[in-house]
Design a protein around this motif. Structure first.
Motif, mmCIF file in Angstrom:
data_model
loop_
_atom_site.group_PDB
_atom_site.id
_atom_site.type_symbol
_atom_site.label_atom_id
_atom_site.label_comp_id
_atom_site.label_asym_id
_atom_site.label_seq_id
_atom_site.Cartn_x
_atom_site.Cartn_y
_atom_site.Cartn_z
ATOM 1 N N GLU A 168 13.977 -6.767 14.529
ATOM 2 C CA GLU A 168 14.450 -6.082 13.330
ATOM 3 C C GLU A 168 14.271 -4.565 13.480
ATOM 4 O OE1 GLU A 168 12.107 -6.780 9.730
ATOM 5 O OE2 GLU A 168 13.952 -6.897 8.564
ATOM 6 N N SER A 197 7.162 -8.738 6.399
ATOM 7 C CA SER A 197 7.577 -8.889 7.793
ATOM 8 C C SER A 197 7.252 -10.280 8.336
ATOM 9 C CB SER A 197 6.875 -7.832 8.644
ATOM 10 O OG SER A 197 5.476 -8.054 8.608
ATOM 11 N N GLU A 236 0.829 -1.220 0.000
ATOM 12 C CA GLU A 236 0.000 0.000 0.000
ATOM 13 C C GLU A 236 0.860 1.267 0.000
ATOM 14 O OE1 GLU A 236 0.215 -2.461 2.152
ATOM 15 O OE2 GLU A 236 -0.513 -1.938 4.142
HETATM 16 P P1 NAD Z 1 4.507 -6.067 5.712
HETATM 17 O O1 NAD Z 1 4.535 -7.468 6.197
HETATM 18 O O2 NAD Z 1 3.938 -5.026 6.592
HETATM 19 O O3 NAD Z 1 3.690 -5.952 4.335
HETATM 20 C C1 NAD Z 1 4.053 -6.691 3.183
HETATM 21 C C2 NAD Z 1 2.817 -6.903 2.309
HETATM 22 O O4 NAD Z 1 1.875 -7.730 2.991
HETATM 23 C C3 NAD Z 1 2.070 -5.622 1.951
HETATM 24 O O5 NAD Z 1 1.661 -5.715 0.605
HETATM 25 C C4 NAD Z 1 0.858 -5.652 2.887
HETATM 26 O O6 NAD Z 1 -0.262 -4.959 2.397
HETATM 27 C C5 NAD Z 1 0.566 -7.140 2.960
HETATM 28 N N1 NAD Z 1 -0.143 -7.593 4.157
HETATM 29 C C6 NAD Z 1 -0.157 -7.042 5.390
HETATM 30 N N2 NAD Z 1 -0.885 -7.818 6.235
HETATM 31 C C7 NAD Z 1 -1.329 -8.880 5.521
HETATM 32 C C8 NAD Z 1 -2.087 -10.039 5.854
HETATM 33 N N3 NAD Z 1 -2.546 -10.264 7.080
HETATM 34 N N4 NAD Z 1 -2.342 -10.940 4.874
HETATM 35 C C9 NAD Z 1 -1.862 -10.763 3.626
HETATM 36 N N5 NAD Z 1 -1.142 -9.676 3.255
HETATM 37 C C10 NAD Z 1 -0.858 -8.746 4.201
HETATM 38 O O7 NAD Z 1 6.018 -5.713 5.316
HETATM 39 P P2 NAD Z 1 6.602 -4.327 4.779
HETATM 40 O O8 NAD Z 1 6.635 -3.350 5.894
HETATM 41 O O9 NAD Z 1 5.934 -3.951 3.512
HETATM 42 O O10 NAD Z 1 8.105 -4.754 4.355
HETATM 43 C C11 NAD Z 1 9.191 -4.741 5.236
HETATM 44 C C12 NAD Z 1 9.535 -6.155 5.675
HETATM 45 O O11 NAD Z 1 9.854 -6.961 4.533
HETATM 46 C C13 NAD Z 1 10.763 -6.221 6.554
HETATM 47 O O12 NAD Z 1 10.523 -7.078 7.631
HETATM 48 C C14 NAD Z 1 11.835 -6.798 5.628
HETATM 49 O O13 NAD Z 1 12.893 -7.443 6.291
HETATM 50 C C15 NAD Z 1 11.027 -7.729 4.797
HETATM 51 N N6 NAD Z 1 11.730 -8.084 3.539
HETATM 52 C C16 NAD Z 1 12.277 -9.340 3.414
HETATM 53 C C17 NAD Z 1 12.989 -9.685 2.258
HETATM 54 C C18 NAD Z 1 13.623 -11.065 2.078
HETATM 55 O O14 NAD Z 1 14.109 -11.339 0.987
HETATM 56 N N7 NAD Z 1 13.637 -11.913 3.085
HETATM 57 C C19 NAD Z 1 13.116 -8.741 1.237
HETATM 58 C C20 NAD Z 1 12.534 -7.480 1.398
HETATM 59 C C21 NAD Z 1 11.847 -7.158 2.552
#
Ligand code: NAD
Length: 441
Positions: free
Chosen positions: A344, A206, A158
């Motif tokens: 983190e 996350s 978003e």
């Molecule tokens: P987030 O988990 O808040 O959101 C990621 C996505 O999930 C968004 O599109 C969000 O709308 C969606 N989402 C949220 N709640 C949901 C639910 N209950 N069901 C389904 N979809 C849902 O993460 P963020 O803040 O966008 O990204 C940062 C995180 O991503 C950090 O923890 C980072 O370490 C991780 N990350 C990991 C890698 C990897 O390769 N391991 C790479 C990039 C980022």
């Protein structure tokens, strides 16, 4: 009508207000996706991969516009924004060759019977992605899935919906209709997709969201691939080149304003070398330009961890947590029970911890429940590799970043990942394995 506002993180200005995809429309998209998958899945892997490679000519043609939009909507510097686009354009042809090779059927015989192993499409795939690499993460999760014959429903974060829309629009000039569709919204729309009739969920984000997805996908035993957060350590051994280690630490702690899953978050250095290392780290940090943090919530989280650590006795070595614009921050005198040592940070903070022995560093580095990447710097390569093998992270780099050479998996261990991508084995995770056995004539 529900809407979603997207903002410029550097100024706080509203860029655009978008319509959120309704539940009904999500259902329709899933139905269309399912229908089209029959035709898309019937093509050969090569036919699909060729189309995807062709669609990337459009990414190449629009690379500066995409980079400008990444800078505007996500806040990374213009240089980092363009680099993000170019890296993935550069990788698409090689990915196609790798996937074609990885998904070839193979045969085994005992002389009487021959068994053929196939890597079939799974069906409809929901790809739910984060904001930190708004083009890179969708590329990594969706392209192998499409090449494998799944249709993909893409839900960009978003925070960066406009980048997601532009990326999909460019690809869709070449891809057949409804092979790649987009759902706009927040976690609510993500949840709807997880609950819908999809067969595979590929997610980067996350740890908390990953756990939620796994729990809900479990009800129908949907296949799930999760790439989650990290708390990456860097261990600096006594015989390491301290200057090289400090230069790496500054770059890897602060690039993308620390908003990288494999950012260096905690640095372990021997007590006797702590001051010398800190001075070098500060010198390299002074040359670093950071962009903006994605939003106030993330900035508040980072600063809460920093102020929490400072009030519990940590020392501020560099930066000003009260500055109006976020700056690189270096802390020392940390203790293992502090939140910043466990959870983190995902911001521009480097925590330097003095240890008595490398064994103590390993013990502390392995404590958090994250296990994505880790780095060891040492002069004696064999000694550094031995330490590296004691770390529980999925990816360990010696005197370099944690990622492997081309064709290696991107893999988080422990609670940093569930499944993985990249490499022949990684590409196969987007498929259903089947065998067919028949007597030899
Ligand atoms: P987030 O988990 O808040 O959101 C990621 C996505 O999930 C968004 O599109 C969000 O709308 C969606 N989402 C949220 N709640 C949901 C639910 N209950 N069901 C389904 N979809 C849902 O993460 P963020 O803040 O966008 O990204 C940062 C995180 O991503 C950090 O923890 C980072 O370490 C991780 N990350 C990991 C890698 C990897 O390769 N391991 C790479 C990039 C980022």
């Amino acid at each position: 009508m529900k809407t979603l506002k997207t903002f410029n993180p550097s100024t706080g200005d509203l860029i655009k207000e978008l319509e959120v995809t309704t539940d009904k429309e999500i259902q329709n998209i899933v139905c269309r996706s399912k229908e089209v998958q029959k035709f898309w899945g019937a093509k050969t892997v090569k036919e699909r991969a060729d189309l995807i490679v062709k669609s990337y000519e459009g990414i190449e043609a629009h690379k500066q516009e995409l980079a400008d939009l990444i800078h505007l909507e996500m806040g990374k510097t213009p240089v980092e924004s363009l680099r993000e686009v170019e890296i993935y354009i550069g990788g698409i042809k090689n990915m196609a060759l790798e996937v074609i090779d990885a998904l070839k059927p193979s045969e085994k015989t005992d002389g009487k019977v021959t068994t053929t192993t196939y890597h079939d499409p799974l069906g409809v795939c929901a790809s739910i992605t984060p904001w930190n690499f708004p083009l890179g993460m969708p590329h990594t999760l969706m392209m192998p899935s499409l090449m494998a014959g799944n249709t993909v429903i893409f839900k960009p974060s978003e925070e960066v919906p406009l980048i997601g829309i532009m990326y999909a629009e460019i690809l869709n000039k070449v891809l057949p209709k409804d092979v790649l569709t987009v759902v706009i919204g927040t976690g609510d729309q993500g949840k709807k997709l997880v609950e819908s009739d999809v067969q595979l969920i590929t997610f980067t984000g996350s740890q908390a969201t990953g756990k939620h997805i796994l729990e809900h996908a479990g009800k129908d035993l949907k296949r799930v691939l999760l790439e989650l957060g990290g708390k990456d350590p860097l261990i600096v051994l006594e015989d390491a080149d301290l200057g090289a280690a400090a230069q790496f630490a500054a770059a890897n702690s602060f690039r993308n304003t620390g908003q990288v899953c494999v950012s260096t978050e905690v640095i372990y250095v021997l007590e006797s070398q702590e001051r010398e290392f800190l001075e070098k780290l500060k010198k390299y940090t002074a040359d670093i330009q950071v962009g903006s943090m994605i939003h106030k919530k993330q900035r508040d989280h980072v600063l809460k961890q920093v102020t929490g650590a400072l009030s519990a006795g940590a020392q501020l070595e560099y930066g000003n947590p009260k500055a109006e614009k976020i700056q690189p921050i270096i802390l020392s005198k940390l203790t293992p029970d502090m939140d910043i040592m466990i959870n983190e940070t995902f911001g521009p903070v480097a925590c330097v911890v003095a240890v008595k022995t490398p064994e103590e560093a390993v013990e502390l580095a392995n404590r958090p429940n994250y296990a994505l990447g880790a780095v060891v710097f040492g002069g004696d390569l064999e000694g550094a590799k031995k330490i590296g093998r004691q770390l529980k992270a999925g990816m360990v780099g010696i005197n370099k970043a944690s990622g492997g050479v081309k064709g290696s998996p991107w893999v988080g261990a422990g609670q940093s990942g569930y499944g993985f991508h990249g490499s022949a084995e990684g590409h196969r995770q987007f498929t259903q394995l089947r065998i067919l056995s028949a007597p030899n004539i």
